[in-house]
Design a protein around this motif. Structure first.
Motif, PDB file in Angstrom:
ATOM      1  N   MET A   7       0.732  -1.566   0.209  1.00 14.79           N
ATOM      2  CA  MET A   7      -0.115  -0.071   0.247  1.00 14.79           C
ATOM      3  C   MET A   7       1.142   1.421  -0.214  1.00 14.79           C
ATOM      4  SD  MET A   7      -3.143  -1.286   3.167  1.00 14.79           S
ATOM      5  CE  MET A   7      -4.301  -2.174   2.034  1.00 14.79           C
ATOM      6  N   GLY A   8       2.641   1.129   0.109  1.00 18.59           N
ATOM      7  CA  GLY A   8       2.959   2.070  -0.260  1.00 18.59           C
ATOM      8  C   GLY A   8       3.227   2.926   1.291  1.00 18.59           C
ATOM      9  N   ILE A   9       2.583   2.431   2.432  1.00 15.75           N
ATOM     10  CA  ILE A   9       3.009   2.527   3.535  1.00 15.75           C
ATOM     11  C   ILE A   9       3.694   1.899   4.406  1.00 15.75           C
ATOM     12  CG2 ILE A   9       1.547   2.804   5.363  1.00 15.75           C
ATOM     13  CD1 ILE A   9      -0.973   2.845   4.595  1.00 15.75           C
ATOM     14  N   THR A  10       5.217   2.951   5.174  1.00 14.88           N
ATOM     15  CA  THR A  10       5.937   2.315   6.098  1.00 14.88           C
ATOM     16  C   THR A  10       5.809   2.564   7.682  1.00 14.88           C
ATOM     17  OG1 THR A  10       7.642   2.715   4.076  1.00 14.88           O
ATOM     18  CG2 THR A  10       8.640   1.954   6.087  1.00 14.88           C
ATOM     19  N   PRO A  11       5.600   1.868   8.185  1.00 16.07           N
ATOM     20  CA  PRO A  11       5.043   2.246   9.742  1.00 16.07           C
ATOM     21  C   PRO A  11       6.634   2.318  10.573  1.00 16.07           C
ATOM     22  CG  PRO A  11       5.230   0.079   9.799  1.00 16.07           C
ATOM     23  CD  PRO A  11       5.352   0.609   8.224  1.00 16.07           C
ATOM     24  N   GLU A  12       5.936   2.801  11.637  1.00 12.29           N
ATOM     25  CA  GLU A  12       7.157   3.037  12.574  1.00 12.29           C
ATOM     26  C   GLU A  12       7.216   1.261  13.089  1.00 12.29           C
ATOM     27  OE1 GLU A  12       7.899   4.562  17.060  1.00 12.29           O
ATOM     28  OE2 GLU A  12       6.909   5.604  15.713  1.00 12.29           O
ATOM     29  N   VAL A  13       8.455   0.890  13.325  1.00 15.90           N
ATOM     30  CA  VAL A  13       8.446  -0.083  13.470  1.00 15.90           C
ATOM     31  C   VAL A  13       9.035  -0.396  14.974  1.00 15.90           C
ATOM     32  CG1 VAL A  13       9.582  -2.775  12.750  1.00 15.90           C
ATOM     33  CG2 VAL A  13       8.336  -1.505  10.980  1.00 15.90           C
ATOM     34  N   LEU A  14       8.271  -1.152  16.424  1.00 18.78           N
ATOM     35  CA  LEU A  14       9.085  -1.037  17.143  1.00 18.78           C
ATOM     36  C   LEU A  14       9.054  -2.850  17.165  1.00 18.78           C
ATOM     37  CD1 LEU A  14       7.440   1.199  17.450  1.00 18.78           C
ATOM     38  CD2 LEU A  14       6.991   0.759  19.956  1.00 18.78           C
ATOM     39  N   ARG A  15      10.568  -3.547  17.180  1.00 23.97           N
ATOM     40  CA  ARG A  15      10.780  -4.905  17.441  1.00 23.97           C
ATOM     41  C   ARG A  15      10.500  -5.470  18.302  1.00 23.97           C
ATOM     42  NH1 ARG A  15      13.856  -5.519  11.996  1.00 23.97           N
ATOM     43  NH2 ARG A  15      13.400  -4.344  10.776  1.00 23.97           N
ATOM     44  N   TYR A  16      10.572  -6.721  18.821  1.00 18.44           N
ATOM     45  CA  TYR A  16      10.751  -7.120  20.093  1.00 18.44           C
ATOM     46  C   TYR A  16      11.085  -8.656  19.625  1.00 18.44           C
ATOM     47  CZ  TYR A  16       6.230  -4.499  21.494  1.00 18.44           C
ATOM     48  OH  TYR A  16       6.968  -3.293  21.654  1.00 18.44           O
ATOM     49  N   GLN A  17      11.981  -8.824  20.941  1.00 14.54           N
ATOM     50  CA  GLN A  17      12.478 -10.918  20.231  1.00 14.54           C
ATOM     51  C   GLN A  17      10.782 -11.776  21.098  1.00 14.54           C
ATOM     52  OE1 GLN A  17      15.890 -10.848  22.380  1.00 14.54           O
ATOM     53  NE2 GLN A  17      16.876 -10.586  20.041  1.00 14.54           N
ATOM     54  N   ILE A  18      10.629 -12.357  20.518  1.00 15.05           N
ATOM     55  CA  ILE A  18       9.727 -13.497  21.449  1.00 15.05           C
ATOM     56  C   ILE A  18      10.415 -14.241  23.173  1.00 15.05           C
ATOM     57  CG2 ILE A  18       9.376 -16.217  21.348  1.00 15.05           C
ATOM     58  CD1 ILE A  18       9.645 -15.985  18.181  1.00 15.05           C
ATOM     59  N   GLY A  19       9.634 -14.197  23.975  1.00 11.13           N
ATOM     60  CA  GLY A  19       9.838 -14.189  25.377  1.00 11.13           C
ATOM     61  C   GLY A  19      10.888 -13.264  25.434  1.00 11.13           C
ATOM     62  N   SER A  20      10.529 -11.999  25.424  1.00  5.86           N
ATOM     63  CA  SER A  20      11.741 -10.628  25.894  1.00  5.86           C
ATOM     64  C   SER A  20      10.300 -10.491  26.713  1.00  5.86           C
ATOM     65  CB  SER A  20      11.581  -9.813  25.256  1.00  5.86           C
ATOM     66  OG  SER A  20      10.770  -9.255  24.434  1.00  5.86           O
ATOM     67  N   ARG A  21      10.932  -9.698  27.290  1.00  4.86           N
ATOM     68  CA  ARG A  21      10.181  -8.690  29.045  1.00  4.86           C
ATOM     69  C   ARG A  21       8.912  -7.958  28.445  1.00  4.86           C
ATOM     70  NH1 ARG A  21      14.226  -8.083  33.787  1.00  4.86           N
ATOM     71  NH2 ARG A  21      14.392 -10.241  34.542  1.00  4.86           N
ATOM     72  N   GLY A  22       9.616  -6.946  26.669  1.00  9.77           N
ATOM     73  CA  GLY A  22       8.390  -6.352  26.061  1.00  9.77           C
ATOM     74  C   GLY A  22       7.301  -6.822  26.332  1.00  9.77           C
ATOM     75  N   MET A  23       7.347  -8.028  25.575  1.00  8.60           N
ATOM     76  CA  MET A  23       5.789  -8.805  25.615  1.00  8.60           C
ATOM     77  C   MET A  23       4.916  -8.684  26.131  1.00  8.60           C
ATOM     78  SD  MET A  23       6.655 -11.138  22.259  1.00  8.60           S
ATOM     79  CE  MET A  23       5.311 -11.402  20.976  1.00  8.60           C
ATOM     80  N   ARG A  24       5.474  -9.009  27.594  1.00  2.00           N
ATOM     81  CA  ARG A  24       5.024  -9.163  28.779  1.00  2.00           C
ATOM     82  C   ARG A  24       4.244  -7.447  29.165  1.00  2.00           C
ATOM     83  NH1 ARG A  24       1.986 -12.945  27.158  1.00  2.00           N
ATOM     84  NH2 ARG A  24       1.073 -12.978  29.496  1.00  2.00           N
ATOM     85  N   ALA A  25       5.158  -6.611  29.366  1.00  3.10           N
ATOM     86  CA  ALA A  25       4.893  -5.436  29.919  1.00  3.10           C
ATOM     87  C   ALA A  25       3.468  -4.619  29.522  1.00  3.10           C
ATOM     88  CB  ALA A  25       5.784  -4.030  29.438  1.00  3.10           C
ATOM     89  N   PRO A  26       3.135  -4.084  30.116  1.00  2.00           N
ATOM     90  CA  PRO A  26       1.294  -3.684  30.752  1.00  2.00           C
ATOM     91  C   PRO A  26       1.497  -2.767  29.447  1.00  2.00           C
ATOM     92  CG  PRO A  26       2.638  -3.536  32.534  1.00  2.00           C
ATOM     93  CD  PRO A  26       3.357  -3.787  31.652  1.00  2.00           C
ATOM     94  N   GLU A  27       1.931  -1.949  29.129  1.00  2.00           N
ATOM     95  CA  GLU A  27       1.921  -0.946  28.091  1.00  2.00           C
ATOM     96  C   GLU A  27       0.874  -1.899  27.043  1.00  2.00           C
ATOM     97  OE1 GLU A  27       6.354  -0.637  28.630  1.00  2.00           O
ATOM     98  OE2 GLU A  27       4.139  -0.696  29.594  1.00  2.00           O
ATOM     99  N   PHE A  28       1.976  -2.845  26.078  1.00  2.00           N
ATOM    100  CA  PHE A  28       1.669  -4.326  25.361  1.00  2.00           C
ATOM    101  C   PHE A  28       0.565  -4.855  25.012  1.00  2.00           C
ATOM    102  CE2 PHE A  28       2.765  -7.958  22.833  1.00  2.00           C
ATOM    103  CZ  PHE A  28       2.461  -7.005  21.559  1.00  2.00           C
ATOM    104  N   LEU A  29       0.019  -5.404  26.830  1.00  2.60           N
ATOM    105  CA  LEU A  29      -0.817  -5.756  26.323  1.00  2.60           C
ATOM    106  C   LEU A  29      -1.913  -5.445  27.311  1.00  2.60           C
ATOM    107  CD1 LEU A  29       0.522  -8.407  29.728  1.00  2.60           C
ATOM    108  CD2 LEU A  29       0.473  -9.135  27.403  1.00  2.60           C
ATOM    109  N   GLU A  30      -1.824  -4.422  26.931  1.00  2.00           N
ATOM    110  CA  GLU A  30      -3.889  -3.563  26.693  1.00  2.00           C
ATOM    111  C   GLU A  30      -3.032  -3.368  24.962  1.00  2.00           C
ATOM    112  OE1 GLU A  30      -2.651   0.763  27.832  1.00  2.00           O
ATOM    113  OE2 GLU A  30      -2.314   0.586  30.087  1.00  2.00           O
TER     114      GLU A  30
END
Length: 219
Positions: free
Chosen positions: A22-45
């Motif tokens: 679609m010609g759209i390049t988003p801002e990309v927030l990268r995670y690793q599987i099992g990283s704490r970032g994927m359990r952070a409250p702001e991500f779980l929201e």
């Protein structure tokens, strides 16, 4: 603002790829599987189960790759990547969108057994064999679903983007030699400029340490 919560070469690749179509390049927030970032409250929201992808767009957040792709198609219909009600390919489109997740769930199980279980946990050779055979069955079925250049007779759609992650990951467990039509389809997908642009954003994959994972001999 368009922001993609993303694990490189995971299911979220589907979203990154369709956005590039679609010609759209988003801002990309990268995670690793099992990283704490994927359990952070702001991500779980944004993704209640703590899984990728999640896409912030149009003032809302959408999670689940199939839902995101369908939202993108319906909110941006001019690109023609969806198949709305009344379209002759509507049913085949919906079937392919769902079938992509059937295949992806088998890849996930093989990832778990081959890559994540460590001593004292022990992968089940029987489970690996069964899921490898099931994955091969889905690849055989996909080979039969390809209409011409793409899955649908009417051309490229979000259903093809749903398969991008699958056909990247599946050959680590099942060789595609038996299905020349499927191999040609995968080559066409990779040749699309938007796929190549998304792959350039991803960079080299580092998840799989081997070129191919054999079924254990004691299975």
């Amino acid at each position: 603002m368009i922001r993609l919560h993303h694990v490189p070469w995971g299911r979220s690749f589907r979203v990154l790829w369709l956005l590039q179509e679609m010609g759209i390049t988003p801002e990309v927030l990268r995670y690793q599987i099992g990283s704490r970032g994927m359990r952070a409250p702001e991500f779980l929201e944004r993704s209640p189960a703590g899984r990728i992808p999640a896409l912030e767009i149009d003032g809302i957040t959408v999670f689940e790759s199939a839902a995101i792709l369908q939202y993108l198609c319906e909110s941006r219909p001019a690109f023609g990547f969806g198949r709305p009600p009344g379209h002759p390919d509507r049913v085949a489109y919906l079937e392919a969108m769902g079938f992509a997740e059937t295949m992806a769930s088998l890849i996930e199980q093989l990832n778990l057994n081959h890559l994540f279980l460590r001593p004292p946990a022990k992968p089940s050779a029987t489970v690996i064999k069964l899921n490898t055979l099931r994955l091969a069955d889905t690849l055989r079925a996909l080979d039969g679903m390809i209409a011409d250049e793409y899955i649908l007779p009417s051309g490229f759609s979000a259903a093809d983007a749903m398969m991008g992650f699958n056909l990247f990951a599946a050959p680590f467990y099942v060789r595609l030699d038996s299905w020349p039509k499927l191999q040609a389809y995968w080559a066409r997908l990779q040749a699309r400029p938007a796929f190549q642009a998304a792959a350039a954003i991803e960079g080299p994959q580092v998840f799989y340490a081997r070129d191919f994972y054999e079924v254990p001999t004691d299975a």
